[in-house]
Structure formats: C-alpha cells, structure tokens
Design a protein around this motif. Structure first.
Motif, PDB file in Angstrom:
ATOM      1  N   LYS A 245      -6.885 -11.976   8.092  1.00  0.00           N
ATOM      2  CA  LYS A 245      -6.886 -11.079   6.945  1.00  0.00           C
ATOM      3  C   LYS A 245      -6.789 -11.870   5.643  1.00  0.00           C
ATOM      4  CE  LYS A 245      -4.419  -7.280   9.272  1.00  0.00           C
ATOM      5  NZ  LYS A 245      -3.201  -6.423   9.214  1.00  0.00           N
ATOM      6  N   ASN A 246      -7.220 -11.240   4.572  1.00  0.00           N
ATOM      7  CA  ASN A 246      -6.983 -11.778   3.241  1.00  0.00           C
ATOM      8  C   ASN A 246      -5.488 -11.785   2.968  1.00  0.00           C
ATOM      9  OD1 ASN A 246      -7.370 -12.675   0.637  1.00  0.00           O
ATOM     10  ND2 ASN A 246      -8.045 -10.706  -0.183  1.00  0.00           N
ATOM     11  N   GLN A 247      -4.992 -12.832   2.351  1.00  0.00           N
ATOM     12  CA  GLN A 247      -3.565 -12.895   2.025  1.00  0.00           C
ATOM     13  C   GLN A 247      -3.330 -13.745   0.791  1.00  0.00           C
ATOM     14  OE1 GLN A 247      -3.095 -15.315   5.964  1.00  0.00           O
ATOM     15  NE2 GLN A 247      -1.183 -15.616   4.833  1.00  0.00           N
ATOM     16  N   LYS A 248      -2.200 -13.488   0.166  1.00  0.00           N
ATOM     17  CA  LYS A 248      -1.846 -14.227  -1.047  1.00  0.00           C
ATOM     18  C   LYS A 248      -0.982 -15.422  -0.688  1.00  0.00           C
ATOM     19  CE  LYS A 248       0.031 -13.668  -5.704  1.00  0.00           C
ATOM     20  NZ  LYS A 248       0.523 -12.715  -6.722  1.00  0.00           N
ATOM     21  N   PHE A 249      -1.298 -16.567  -1.304  1.00  0.00           N
ATOM     22  CA  PHE A 249      -0.527 -17.786  -1.074  1.00  0.00           C
ATOM     23  C   PHE A 249       0.226 -18.159  -2.348  1.00  0.00           C
ATOM     24  CE2 PHE A 249      -4.001 -17.809   1.951  1.00  0.00           C
ATOM     25  CZ  PHE A 249      -3.358 -18.157   3.142  1.00  0.00           C
ATOM     26  N   GLU A 250       1.319 -18.845  -2.172  1.00  0.00           N
ATOM     27  CA  GLU A 250       2.197 -19.159  -3.306  1.00  0.00           C
ATOM     28  C   GLU A 250       1.657 -20.268  -4.195  1.00  0.00           C
ATOM     29  OE1 GLU A 250       4.783 -17.327  -4.199  1.00  0.00           O
ATOM     30  OE2 GLU A 250       4.172 -16.044  -2.524  1.00  0.00           O
ATOM     31  N   SER A 251       0.723 -21.052  -3.683  1.00  0.00           N
ATOM     32  CA  SER A 251       0.185 -22.164  -4.458  1.00  0.00           C
ATOM     33  C   SER A 251      -1.215 -22.502  -3.968  1.00  0.00           C
ATOM     34  CB  SER A 251       1.078 -23.401  -4.325  1.00  0.00           C
ATOM     35  OG  SER A 251       1.056 -23.874  -2.984  1.00  0.00           O
ATOM     36  N   LEU A 252      -1.944 -23.265  -4.776  1.00  0.00           N
ATOM     37  CA  LEU A 252      -3.263 -23.717  -4.357  1.00  0.00           C
ATOM     38  C   LEU A 252      -3.170 -24.650  -3.164  1.00  0.00           C
ATOM     39  CD1 LEU A 252      -5.316 -24.386  -7.637  1.00  0.00           C
ATOM     40  CD2 LEU A 252      -5.577 -22.537  -5.997  1.00  0.00           C
ATOM     41  N   ASP A 253      -2.072 -25.425  -3.098  1.00  0.00           N
ATOM     42  CA  ASP A 253      -1.888 -26.325  -1.956  1.00  0.00           C
ATOM     43  C   ASP A 253      -1.746 -25.527  -0.662  1.00  0.00           C
ATOM     44  OD1 ASP A 253      -2.087 -28.639  -3.432  1.00  0.00           O
ATOM     45  OD2 ASP A 253       0.082 -28.861  -3.725  1.00  0.00           O
ATOM     46  N   ALA A 254      -1.007 -24.427  -0.723  1.00  0.00           N
ATOM     47  CA  ALA A 254      -0.840 -23.580   0.469  1.00  0.00           C
ATOM     48  C   ALA A 254      -2.168 -22.931   0.855  1.00  0.00           C
ATOM     49  CB  ALA A 254       0.215 -22.508   0.210  1.00  0.00           C
ATOM     50  N   LEU A 255      -2.933 -22.511  -0.152  1.00  0.00           N
ATOM     51  CA  LEU A 255      -4.253 -21.937   0.104  1.00  0.00           C
ATOM     52  C   LEU A 255      -5.177 -22.984   0.715  1.00  0.00           C
ATOM     53  CD1 LEU A 255      -6.475 -19.815  -0.087  1.00  0.00           C
ATOM     54  CD2 LEU A 255      -6.752 -20.409  -2.514  1.00  0.00           C
ATOM     55  N   LYS A 256      -5.135 -24.192   0.185  1.00  0.00           N
ATOM     56  CA  LYS A 256      -5.992 -25.263   0.704  1.00  0.00           C
ATOM     57  C   LYS A 256      -5.655 -25.570   2.157  1.00  0.00           C
ATOM     58  CE  LYS A 256      -7.920 -29.710  -0.632  1.00  0.00           C
ATOM     59  NZ  LYS A 256      -7.951 -30.757  -1.672  1.00  0.00           N
ATOM     60  N   GLU A 257      -4.383 -25.551   2.481  1.00  0.00           N
ATOM     61  CA  GLU A 257      -3.964 -25.799   3.866  1.00  0.00           C
ATOM     62  C   GLU A 257      -4.498 -24.684   4.781  1.00  0.00           C
ATOM     63  OE1 GLU A 257       0.146 -26.271   6.518  1.00  0.00           O
ATOM     64  OE2 GLU A 257       0.234 -26.354   4.323  1.00  0.00           O
ATOM     65  N   ALA A 258      -4.418 -23.440   4.316  1.00  0.00           N
ATOM     66  CA  ALA A 258      -4.922 -22.319   5.104  1.00  0.00           C
ATOM     67  C   ALA A 258      -6.432 -22.427   5.302  1.00  0.00           C
ATOM     68  CB  ALA A 258      -4.581 -20.999   4.415  1.00  0.00           C
ATOM     69  N   ILE A 259      -7.137 -22.863   4.261  1.00  0.00           N
ATOM     70  CA  ILE A 259      -8.592 -23.012   4.359  1.00  0.00           C
ATOM     71  C   ILE A 259      -8.958 -24.068   5.397  1.00  0.00           C
ATOM     72  CG2 ILE A 259     -10.648 -23.816   3.120  1.00  0.00           C
ATOM     73  CD1 ILE A 259      -9.498 -22.441   0.609  1.00  0.00           C
ATOM     74  N   GLN A 260      -8.208 -25.165   5.416  1.00  0.00           N
ATOM     75  CA  GLN A 260      -8.474 -26.204   6.417  1.00  0.00           C
ATOM     76  C   GLN A 260      -8.255 -25.676   7.829  1.00  0.00           C
ATOM     77  OE1 GLN A 260      -9.956 -29.103   5.711  1.00  0.00           O
ATOM     78  NE2 GLN A 260      -9.987 -28.339   3.587  1.00  0.00           N
ATOM     79  N   ASN A 261      -7.255 -24.834   7.980  1.00  0.00           N
ATOM     80  CA  ASN A 261      -7.017 -24.208   9.279  1.00  0.00           C
ATOM     81  C   ASN A 261      -8.157 -23.246   9.631  1.00  0.00           C
ATOM     82  OD1 ASN A 261      -5.266 -23.697  11.610  1.00  0.00           O
ATOM     83  ND2 ASN A 261      -4.984 -21.672  10.723  1.00  0.00           N
ATOM     84  N   ASP A 262      -8.630 -22.490   8.620  1.00  0.00           N
ATOM     85  CA  ASP A 262      -9.773 -21.589   8.822  1.00  0.00           C
ATOM     86  C   ASP A 262     -10.998 -22.375   9.287  1.00  0.00           C
ATOM     87  OD1 ASP A 262      -8.177 -19.508   7.862  1.00  0.00           O
ATOM     88  OD2 ASP A 262      -8.996 -19.645   5.822  1.00  0.00           O
TER      89      ASP A 262
END
Length: 275
Positions: A245-262
C-alpha cells in the motif's frame, strides 16, 4: 480483412477484452468481426485499446447514436454494414434495442441467420464480468484482475514532468499522465513498462497514488529496473503484482530504503515470469 467479407459478428461493450469476451470471439470463425457498442463507461480498454487483444477487425457504434433504434432497426443497420452476415454471437446477458427491451431470445425474430449465445464464463467458480475486474483493480487485487482479463492490466499515457527529486534523491522515474483509464489502488506494483516506439517490455516498479511523504500530489511513476532510460514522450504500464500500500515515511531516507525493498520484491516477482 475488408468488412465486406465479414460473415460473423460478436456484439457487446467488450471493455477489458477479458476471458468471457474472448469466448465469444472464439465462435466467430475466419471472417469474423467485433461490433463494440460504446457506452461512455469503458475505462479498462477505452476506445481503440481493445484492438491490442484481438486479431479481428473492430467496428464501433456510440450508444447515443443507436439507442433510439428498435430491435429490427438495429439488426437492419448491422445487415447493411455487413452484407454477407450469416452469424451473430452474443453473451447470455445481451440486450439491445430501445430501452434495452430485447434480449438474445429476440434475435431470431429479426435475423434469419445463425444466433450463437455464449454462456457465462467462470474462473475458480466466479463469473467473469468487467465490473468485477474493476472492483479487483480498485482494491489492489491485480493478480485476480489479470486472471479474469487473461492479460496484465495495462494503462498508457504521456510522459510529464515529475517533482524533480526522484533521480537526485531517490530513484529515476518516468512520470505518466494516463487519461481515460481506471487507475489501480494506491500503492506499489511490480510491472512491465513499454516506452513508446519500442517493442521491449522493461521490468519495473510502479508507484500509483499521492506522494504523501513529499508534495502530496497524485502521480504514476515507473522506475525501470537496471536500465537508464532517455527522454521519451509516452509509455504504457502492465501491472503484474501488487507489492504494498501507499504509506507515509518520516524521511526521504526511510522512503529510499522502502523503495530499495520494493525493487528487490519486484525483481523476485518479475523473475518468476521468465522461469
């Protein structure tokens, strides 16, 4: 094939060109054609997008242009368009004529050729219908939608300018504007992306939804896996598997980590396609 040679037609709305529709087309024979009645609600395969999923020629009628016709007038219209017409193929739930007052059982009254009525098509005990496919797409059940479609759900659109932080701070993406299509449930998908002018399908991760971590705007973003893509004007996306699902991350670093997992999950899913 010239329409003057057509001796069999399948009639319907055919949004999605799904497994049920394909069963009708199988009954057409060598000189068949498809008659699409455009209701204005098609958003799975709008307009000429249907032509990607059949080798038969397609003739389009707008419902607004023919809704006033009585049953005989409608069939006479078709007989005039197809002078060699010998067979009409419809689904079990087919209705036609003014106020949809006629069903397949009335076709024989107006048409002296063969009428073939195709029964309901079911997969895993569930009947295949366009409205069910739409419902699956809207809840993120892309695998279920694809199973009913008989192909990966596909949207296409023009490339637009993104927010400008992807390539710099996250990953490079192709940003699309896709008008006229039902857009999937907000989230991340394993997908296949085709750049306009290319035959090759690029394994990709696609995000659909509001960028809740950054600017909040709605976006369709495709990241091509392991490739650098230059400037392009348009692209299409085939959705293969829902990842999250779409979700909000606390920082760009957290988003970047999620993208790498994706990306890792998408690679796993897409690699299964080539096994």
């Amino acid at each position: 094939m010239a329409l003057s040679k057509v001796d069999a037609i399948a009639i319907g709305g055919f949004d999605g060109m799904h497994m049920g529709h394909q069963r009708l087309f199988e009954a057409l024979g060598e000189n068949g054609a498809i008659v699409v009645i455009e209701t204005g609600y098609a958003n799975l395969t709008p307009g000429s997008e249907r032509e990607h999923y059949t080798h038969y020629p397609i003739v389009y009628y707008s419902l607004d242009d023919i809704r006033h016709l009585e049953g005989k007038e409608f069939i006479d219209l078709l007989k005039k368009r197809f002078p060699l017409l010998k067979k009409i193929v419809v689904g079990y739930d087919f209705h036609f004529g003014k106020n949809r007052r006629y069903s397949h059982s009335d076709l024989g009254e107006f048409f002296d050729g063969e009428v073939s009525v195709i029964d309901q098509v079911s997969i895993d005990g569930d009947s295949v219908h366009s409205h069910k496919i739409r419902a699956k797409i809207q809840i993120g059940d892309i695998a279920g939608a694809n199973r009913f479609l008989g192909h990966n759900y596909r949207i296409k659109g023009s490339v637009v300018k993104g927010q400008g932080i992807g390539k710099r701070d996250l990953v490079a993406t192709i940003n699309l504007e896709c008008k006229g299509y039902l857009l999937p449930y907000e989230g991340v998908y394993a997908a296949l992306t085709r750049i306009k002018g290319e035959e090759h399908l690029h394994p990709s991760v696609v995000f659909v939804g509001h960028r809740v971590t950054t600017d909040g705007s709605y976006a369709i973003e495709s990241h091509i896996l392991g490739e650098e893509i230059g400037a392009c004007s348009a692209a299409s996306v085939c959705f293969v598997k829902f990842i999250r699902k779409n979700q909000k991350f606390e920082s760009l670093d957290a988003l970047k980590e999620a993208i790498q997992n994706d990306i890792a999950l998408a690679k796993t899913e897409l690699n299964r396609l080539s096994l």
